[in-house]
Scaffold this active site. Structure first.
Site, PDB file in Angstrom:
ATOM      1  N   HIS A 137       0.690  -1.245  -0.090  1.00 54.67           N
ATOM      2  CA  HIS A 137       0.023  -0.076   0.051  1.00 54.67           C
ATOM      3  C   HIS A 137       0.678   1.231  -0.037  1.00 54.67           C
ATOM      4  O   HIS A 137       0.490   2.369  -0.164  1.00 54.67           O
ATOM      5  CB  HIS A 137      -0.998   0.078   1.170  1.00 54.67           C
ATOM      6  CG  HIS A 137      -0.482   0.143   2.381  1.00 54.67           C
ATOM      7  ND1 HIS A 137      -0.131  -0.780   3.435  1.00 54.67           N
ATOM      8  CD2 HIS A 137       0.240   1.332   3.171  1.00 54.67           C
ATOM      9  CE1 HIS A 137       0.343  -0.254   4.592  1.00 54.67           C
ATOM     10  NE2 HIS A 137       0.444   1.094   4.362  1.00 54.67           N
ATOM     11  N   ASP A 146       0.179  -7.630   1.603  1.00 54.94           N
ATOM     12  CA  ASP A 146       0.659  -6.226   1.704  1.00 54.94           C
ATOM     13  C   ASP A 146       2.235  -6.073   1.706  1.00 54.94           C
ATOM     14  O   ASP A 146       2.902  -5.425   2.357  1.00 54.94           O
ATOM     15  CB  ASP A 146       0.047  -5.620   2.951  1.00 54.94           C
ATOM     16  CG  ASP A 146       0.100  -4.014   2.906  1.00 54.94           C
ATOM     17  OD1 ASP A 146       0.417  -3.481   1.933  1.00 54.94           O
ATOM     18  OD2 ASP A 146      -0.127  -3.463   3.886  1.00 54.94           O
ATOM     19  N   SER A 149       4.701   2.514   7.916  1.00 55.71           N
ATOM     20  CA  SER A 149       4.461   1.488   6.978  1.00 55.71           C
ATOM     21  C   SER A 149       5.583   1.064   6.368  1.00 55.71           C
ATOM     22  O   SER A 149       6.225   1.643   5.553  1.00 55.71           O
ATOM     23  CB  SER A 149       3.399   1.772   5.924  1.00 55.71           C
ATOM     24  OG  SER A 149       2.028   1.382   6.462  1.00 55.71           O
TER      25      SER A 149
END
Length: 293
Positions: free
Chosen positions: A133, A163, A242
């Protein structure tokens, strides 16, 4: 006077903590003021009914952590039949300062078309692991090393179901692979460090513990793969973390920071519940990407 709005190489940090002006405080109405006491009679103060604790939101939301990205993942958090952990060997606490110094050279900031996140070098060819993402919609991204160098990197491929994405920088010179704890299993209570670029603040290190194993969390949006198992930690992670590593007290990567639980989708931030993809799962997905399958 220090600059109240710090900047980093990736631009001005985003998030509630950096909005200009006086920060908002959460207050509750206290009701009308009590009448002044009489001079002739004394009345006991009115008895206030006991306050009933307000229940938390029925569903906790797991927010993806790429800075500048719109969208939150539905927090499908499950406690169904977690896999029991084997008894870990006793571990002496490490020198966290030394651990951070050891891992930081392998960590990068990632700037993509839709925002920014983090990543880390995971093999001897200098390839970088991050979250799918973070790089969504980008074929090339910019990575910033801890020494300030910026490199262009190709997005080799991604696996939205896990992911995970793999980046190949224009050169591997000066890149050092992090140690991966692929052959060991963390235990609840283990000390961990989360490293990355929360709110654009590159090279940020926070500490905590592994607070749970095998949490069922739906990662990203539209992954199609259903919930995935994740490590839970109370180390503070925020948007921009992230793709960064979660490391143990020996400096080995045990997971990729990917999501946080939040009670408010519009004002997401760390509340002490974060999730990381186990490094073994991430590396397996990365190898499939590299092999083209």
């Amino acid at each position: 006077m220090p600059d109240p709005h710090p900047r980093s190489g990736l631009g001005e940090p985003r998030g509630p903590s950096f909005l200009p002006g006086r920060p908002r405080e959460h207050t509750e109405p206290l009701g009308p003021p009590a009448p002044p006491p009489s001079r002739t009679t004394q009345h006991p103060p009115p008895t206030r009914p006991a306050r009933t604790p307000r229940p938390l939101a029925a569903a906790v939301l797991a927010a993806v952590l790429a800075g500048g990205l719109a969208g939150y993942a539905a927090g499908a958090l499950g406690d169904d039949d977690p896999v029991p952990a084997s008894a870990p060997a006793a571990r002496a606490p490490g020198d966290l300062q030394a651990v951070a110094a050891r891992v930081l050279p392998s960590v990068v900031s990632v700037r993509a078309d839709r925002g920014q996140g983090s990543g880390f070098v995971f093999d001897e060819r200098g390839r970088i692991l991050t979250n799918a993402h973070v790089v969504e919609g980008s074929s090339r991204v910019s990575v910033e090393l801890q020494d300030g160098r910026r490199l262009s990197a190709e997005v080799i491929g991604d696996d939205p179901a896990h992911d995970v994405a793999v980046l190949e920088p224009e050169t591997s010179r000066g890149l050092r692979a992090a140690d991966l704890a692929t052959g060991t299993r963390p235990a609840v209570g283990d000390t961990v460090l989360a490293i990355g670029s929360p709110l654009g603040l590159s090279g940020t290190v926070t500490s905590g513990i592994v607070s749970a194993l095998d949490r069922s969390v739906r990662l990203g949006e539209g992954s199609g793969g259903g919930p995935r198992r994740a490590l839970q930690t109370d180390a503070s992670i925020n948007p921009g973390n992230s793709g960064g590593p979660l490391v143990d007290n020996e400096g080995r990567v045990i997971g990729i920071n990917t999501a946080i639980a939040t009670l408010d989708q519009n004002r997401g931030g760390s509340i002490g519940i974060g999730f990381a993809i186990p490094v073994g799962d991430a590396v397996e997905a990365a190898r499939t990407i590299i092999d083209g399958g």
